[in-house]
Design an enzyme around this catalytic site. Sequence first.
Site, short mmCIF file in Angstrom:
data_model
loop_
_atom_site.label_atom_id
_atom_site.label_comp_id
_atom_site.label_asym_id
_atom_site.label_seq_id
_atom_site.Cartn_x
_atom_site.Cartn_y
_atom_site.Cartn_z
N HIS A 195 1.53 -7.95 0.09
CA HIS A 195 0.81 -7.36 0.96
C HIS A 195 1.45 -7.04 2.07
O HIS A 195 1.32 -5.97 2.71
CB HIS A 195 -0.44 -8.49 1.21
CG HIS A 195 -1.60 -8.34 0.42
ND1 HIS A 195 -2.35 -9.42 0.24
CD2 HIS A 195 -2.06 -7.29 -0.49
CE1 HIS A 195 -3.26 -9.17 -0.82
NE2 HIS A 195 -3.03 -7.97 -1.10
N CYS A 227 1.47 6.34 -9.70
CA CYS A 227 0.39 5.97 -8.47
C CYS A 227 0.92 4.68 -7.93
O CYS A 227 -0.01 4.06 -6.84
CB CYS A 227 -1.11 6.22 -8.59
SG CYS A 227 -1.64 5.02 -9.80
#
Length: 558
Positions: A186, A483
């Site tokens: 993250h 992606c």
Amino acid sequence: MEMSAEFSGIGVVPGRVIALALNMPAPVSAPVAKPAPADPEAEANRIREASAAVHAELRERAESVTRDARDVLKATALMAKDPTLVKTAIKRLSDTDAETAIWTVAAETAAQLEKLGGYMAERAADVLDVRARLVAHLRGVPAPGIPHSTEPFVLIATDLAPADTATLDPELVIGLVCAEGGPQSHTAILARSLGIPAVVAAAGVLEITDRTPVFLDGGAGVLRTEPGAQETGLVEAWTETAGRLQSFTGPCLLGDGTRIPLRANVGDGAQARAAAAAGAEGVGLLRTEFCFLDRDSEPNVEEQAEAYGQVFAAFDDHKIVVRTLDAGADKPLPFLTDADEPNPALGVRGFRTSRRAQGVLERQLEAIALAAANHAVTVHVMAPMIATAEEAREFAELVHAAGLSTAGVMVEVPSAALQAAAILDEVEFASIGTNDLTQYVMASDRMLGGLAELSDPWQPAVLQLIGMTAAQGAAAEKSVGVCGEAAADPALAVVLVGLGATSLSMAPRALPAVAEVLAGLTLDQAQQIARSALAARSPIDAKATVRAALPILTELGL
């Protein structure tokens, strides 16, 4: 004069800066246990009030940010008002005080999550972050967070909680170095979204004391203390060339004219508008979870259609690739996922949730079709966590039944890469999600800093599966894009194109650098570079080999 020291890690956001270093402050200390309170109800109210206050604070922060940060903060805010956490802590008041009750209950919850491993282990750090905020509120002291400074600085930390990373002020925090974390953590993802030069998995950096002058090269993954004339020259060179990396107008063309569409990964209308302003050639990944987070019930068709319509409205005649709900694992939803799954990363997540909750996917597809009918964009829809051709066929039937013409799949399970030919017989396109594909291929939790080398998309085994998938797509004359976060690395973008990726989707800030590097190569050159990466024995060797073939990376400070 102080002796210079050098620390190496994994560069995740390019950029060169010289500034003073500041360390994250010490964490909130464990409370000293006290006897049970004389007024348990008053102490219970303190816990409820702290829960509500921390939830409100994190929600307020979520509304002030965009990009990936918003979803992360909303999910963290939910933890602050978790009824199980609050109720269990209140029950403990028969034996101890509020601070100790919160502390121990949260510790037990985090330990349970760590035992589950995978994505759920990642949530343990978030629980402990919420615990620190709750205890700080009970004590009446400031919550842990980014150190205060009136001048720009390089932040050094073990790792950052999502709530901290999401609220970094890039005007003040001009560099970020973490001792732990991986390239797909993250912290890395949010640093990319903010454009802050960043390095993770840099062992030893916690030895640096506050206000030590440092030089940070986010492209090379290097931090040096006591910078001199050489480092000053590198920063000046970066400043001169960075202007070439500030804008992208598209289309992205290789040196031989081959077109490689560069699209953006977005999560809501605000992010879509920012991506359009950055020149993105459409959306390669619309994360639809933003409609479902922080809710106790499923949003209805009209609510979803309105939200998707805000994304579609940001683009005119470009392609929008919508990923259907990827619930489960690190994105649990109270009305859809089972919190007691023993191994959520390998459990009911993504497309698999449609078997447990009948109608949720059908209603989402209805909402996507409704929004698409009101906008000029070309809408393609893909399902996450597809593992078999049978699942691909089942999804395609649902997509077409909803009146949508183009169905695709995410390739993030190794079986989908191996069986791409059979899967592409059932759908019109595929998109490779490198974050999860790397995690599953290497059996390595992408959030664990200790496994950063395994969690690297440069791993030859990962590159081989990407190449296999793209080759099967080419044979079927169907597009296979990428992606995942790997597409945002200009060096790796060259390899992906050389392996056969027909499009790339990434954080909007990465578009100019990727386009600049690709423009200097022909497809044949990219294919030669990709072959050299495949021949490497390790991710370090693969990356070094590719970078040596791309001197423009050093020239641009990438």
